[in-house]
Design a protein around this motif. Structure first.
Motif, PDB file in Angstrom:
ATOM      1  N   GLU A   1      -7.278 -37.156 -25.498  1.00  0.00           N
ATOM      2  CA  GLU A   1      -8.239 -36.077 -25.720  1.00  0.00           C
ATOM      3  C   GLU A   1      -9.435 -36.356 -24.843  1.00  0.00           C
ATOM      4  O   GLU A   1     -10.024 -37.444 -24.920  1.00  0.00           O
ATOM      5  CB  GLU A   1      -8.653 -35.984 -27.176  1.00  0.00           C
ATOM      6  CG  GLU A   1      -9.605 -34.827 -27.453  1.00  0.00           C
ATOM      7  CD  GLU A   1      -9.884 -34.619 -28.927  1.00  0.00           C
ATOM      8  OE1 GLU A   1     -10.363 -33.527 -29.278  1.00  0.00           O
ATOM      9  OE2 GLU A   1      -9.639 -35.548 -29.724  1.00  0.00           O
ATOM     10  N   GLY A   2      -9.779 -35.410 -23.974  1.00  0.00           N
ATOM     11  CA  GLY A   2     -10.916 -35.626 -23.106  1.00  0.00           C
ATOM     12  C   GLY A   2     -11.179 -34.432 -22.206  1.00  0.00           C
ATOM     13  O   GLY A   2     -10.445 -33.437 -22.221  1.00  0.00           O
ATOM     14  N   THR A   3     -12.218 -34.551 -21.416  1.00  0.00           N
ATOM     15  CA  THR A   3     -12.623 -33.516 -20.480  1.00  0.00           C
ATOM     16  C   THR A   3     -11.979 -33.789 -19.129  1.00  0.00           C
ATOM     17  O   THR A   3     -12.029 -34.912 -18.630  1.00  0.00           O
ATOM     18  CB  THR A   3     -14.156 -33.499 -20.344  1.00  0.00           C
ATOM     19  OG1 THR A   3     -14.722 -33.275 -21.643  1.00  0.00           O
ATOM     20  CG2 THR A   3     -14.615 -32.403 -19.407  1.00  0.00           C
TER      21      THR A   3
ATOM     22  N   ASN B   1     -10.915 -22.457 -22.719  1.00  0.00           N
ATOM     23  CA  ASN B   1     -11.167 -23.727 -22.034  1.00  0.00           C
ATOM     24  C   ASN B   1     -10.715 -24.948 -22.821  1.00  0.00           C
ATOM     25  O   ASN B   1     -11.274 -26.030 -22.703  1.00  0.00           O
ATOM     26  CB  ASN B   1     -12.634 -23.861 -21.623  1.00  0.00           C
ATOM     27  CG  ASN B   1     -12.910 -23.125 -20.330  1.00  0.00           C
ATOM     28  OD1 ASN B   1     -12.054 -23.028 -19.460  1.00  0.00           O
ATOM     29  ND2 ASN B   1     -14.107 -22.595 -20.200  1.00  0.00           N
ATOM     30  N   VAL B   2      -9.661 -24.777 -23.629  1.00  0.00           N
ATOM     31  CA  VAL B   2      -9.000 -25.899 -24.304  1.00  0.00           C
ATOM     32  C   VAL B   2      -7.511 -25.785 -24.007  1.00  0.00           C
ATOM     33  O   VAL B   2      -6.896 -24.743 -24.260  1.00  0.00           O
ATOM     34  CB  VAL B   2      -9.237 -25.888 -25.831  1.00  0.00           C
ATOM     35  CG1 VAL B   2      -8.471 -27.018 -26.495  1.00  0.00           C
ATOM     36  CG2 VAL B   2     -10.718 -25.983 -26.143  1.00  0.00           C
TER      37      VAL B   2
ATOM     38  N   ASP C   1     -10.386 -24.431 -15.145  1.00  0.00           N
ATOM     39  CA  ASP C   1     -11.308 -23.898 -16.151  1.00  0.00           C
ATOM     40  C   ASP C   1     -11.286 -22.368 -16.125  1.00  0.00           C
ATOM     41  O   ASP C   1     -10.995 -21.756 -15.104  1.00  0.00           O
ATOM     42  CB  ASP C   1     -12.721 -24.445 -15.949  1.00  0.00           C
ATOM     43  CG  ASP C   1     -13.341 -24.001 -14.650  1.00  0.00           C
ATOM     44  OD1 ASP C   1     -12.669 -24.074 -13.610  1.00  0.00           O
ATOM     45  OD2 ASP C   1     -14.507 -23.569 -14.671  1.00  0.00           O
TER      46      ASP C   1
ATOM     47  N   LYS D   1      -5.991 -31.797 -24.709  1.00  0.00           N
ATOM     48  CA  LYS D   1      -5.486 -32.560 -25.861  1.00  0.00           C
ATOM     49  C   LYS D   1      -3.978 -32.673 -25.698  1.00  0.00           C
ATOM     50  O   LYS D   1      -3.298 -31.675 -25.479  1.00  0.00           O
ATOM     51  CB  LYS D   1      -5.789 -31.850 -27.175  1.00  0.00           C
ATOM     52  CG  LYS D   1      -7.250 -31.677 -27.481  1.00  0.00           C
ATOM     53  CD  LYS D   1      -7.421 -30.915 -28.773  1.00  0.00           C
ATOM     54  CE  LYS D   1      -8.888 -30.614 -29.028  1.00  0.00           C
ATOM     55  NZ  LYS D   1      -9.084 -29.818 -30.233  1.00  0.00           N
TER      56      LYS D   1
ATOM     57  N   TYR E   1      -3.289 -34.785 -14.530  1.00  0.00           N
ATOM     58  CA  TYR E   1      -4.629 -34.245 -14.724  1.00  0.00           C
ATOM     59  C   TYR E   1      -5.614 -35.005 -13.853  1.00  0.00           C
ATOM     60  O   TYR E   1      -5.389 -36.169 -13.519  1.00  0.00           O
ATOM     61  CB  TYR E   1      -5.043 -34.269 -16.198  1.00  0.00           C
ATOM     62  CG  TYR E   1      -5.129 -35.637 -16.828  1.00  0.00           C
ATOM     63  CD1 TYR E   1      -6.348 -36.311 -16.900  1.00  0.00           C
ATOM     64  CD2 TYR E   1      -4.011 -36.252 -17.375  1.00  0.00           C
ATOM     65  CE1 TYR E   1      -6.434 -37.560 -17.487  1.00  0.00           C
ATOM     66  CE2 TYR E   1      -4.092 -37.488 -17.972  1.00  0.00           C
ATOM     67  CZ  TYR E   1      -5.312 -38.140 -18.024  1.00  0.00           C
ATOM     68  OH  TYR E   1      -5.398 -39.379 -18.607  1.00  0.00           O
TER      69      TYR E   1
ATOM     70  N   SER F   1      -4.084 -27.376 -25.123  1.00  0.00           N
ATOM     71  CA  SER F   1      -3.471 -28.183 -26.174  1.00  0.00           C
ATOM     72  C   SER F   1      -1.984 -28.328 -25.874  1.00  0.00           C
ATOM     73  O   SER F   1      -1.256 -27.332 -25.842  1.00  0.00           O
ATOM     74  CB  SER F   1      -3.648 -27.524 -27.538  1.00  0.00           C
ATOM     75  OG  SER F   1      -5.018 -27.372 -27.841  1.00  0.00           O
TER      76      SER F   1
ATOM     77  N   SER G   1     -15.081 -27.979 -15.779  1.00  0.00           N
ATOM     78  CA  SER G   1     -14.148 -28.806 -16.549  1.00  0.00           C
ATOM     79  C   SER G   1     -13.802 -28.117 -17.867  1.00  0.00           C
ATOM     80  O   SER G   1     -14.407 -27.113 -18.243  1.00  0.00           O
ATOM     81  CB  SER G   1     -14.749 -30.187 -16.794  1.00  0.00           C
ATOM     82  OG  SER G   1     -15.963 -30.071 -17.492  1.00  0.00           O
ATOM     83  N   PHE G   2     -12.819 -28.686 -18.541  1.00  0.00           N
ATOM     84  CA  PHE G   2     -12.356 -28.150 -19.818  1.00  0.00           C
ATOM     85  C   PHE G   2     -11.725 -29.272 -20.621  1.00  0.00           C
ATOM     86  O   PHE G   2     -11.520 -30.376 -20.128  1.00  0.00           O
ATOM     87  CB  PHE G   2     -11.379 -26.987 -19.601  1.00  0.00           C
ATOM     88  CG  PHE G   2     -10.198 -27.320 -18.740  1.00  0.00           C
ATOM     89  CD1 PHE G   2      -9.010 -27.746 -19.301  1.00  0.00           C
ATOM     90  CD2 PHE G   2     -10.275 -27.222 -17.354  1.00  0.00           C
ATOM     91  CE1 PHE G   2      -7.922 -28.063 -18.513  1.00  0.00           C
ATOM     92  CE2 PHE G   2      -9.194 -27.528 -16.552  1.00  0.00           C
ATOM     93  CZ  PHE G   2      -8.016 -27.950 -17.135  1.00  0.00           C
ATOM     94  N   GLN G   3     -11.393 -28.990 -21.876  1.00  0.00           N
ATOM     95  CA  GLN G   3     -10.830 -29.992 -22.783  1.00  0.00           C
ATOM     96  C   GLN G   3      -9.308 -30.016 -22.675  1.00  0.00           C
ATOM     97  O   GLN G   3      -8.668 -28.963 -22.620  1.00  0.00           O
ATOM     98  CB  GLN G   3     -11.208 -29.689 -24.229  1.00  0.00           C
ATOM     99  CG  GLN G   3     -12.645 -29.985 -24.562  1.00  0.00           C
ATOM    100  CD  GLN G   3     -12.951 -31.466 -24.436  1.00  0.00           C
ATOM    101  OE1 GLN G   3     -13.725 -31.855 -23.589  1.00  0.00           O
ATOM    102  NE2 GLN G   3     -12.346 -32.282 -25.255  1.00  0.00           N
TER     103      GLN G   3
END
Length: 85
Positions: free
Chosen positions: A16-18, A72-73, A35, A6, A51, A75, A2-4
């Motif tokens: 905002e979450g995983t 792994n973010v 990921d 935003k 998502y 945005s 998994s990853f973040q």
């Protein structure tokens, strides 16, 4: 894995979450992010961002903007975003 994720508009932080994966409406067609994706910056078109979280697919309507993927973010800087009702 998994990853973040935003999702931000000029007015507010929308999400905002995983997450496990993201599918975005790119300017030249949809593209997916998992990921450990390579770093990128891209424009996004009007369309649905999808998502997956724990086997459930969710969707947010975007009105264009940009996305940055790095370490792994993901945005998303959207002109506007509308959550499903």
């Amino acid at each position: 894995m998994s990853f973040q994720l935003k999702i931000i508009t000029p007015a507010r932080l929308v999400f905002e979450g995983t997450v496990d994966s993201v599918r975005l409406p790119g300017l030249d067609g949809d593209f997916g992010v998992l990921d450990n994706h390579a770093a990128l910056i891209s424009g996004i078109a009007v369309g649905a961002l999808q998502y997956d979280v724990n086997g459930q697919r969710k969707s947010i309507k975007l009105e264009g903007g940009f996305v940055e993927v790095n370490d792994n973010v993901v945005s998303v800087l959207a002109d506007s975003a509308q959550l499903p009702e």
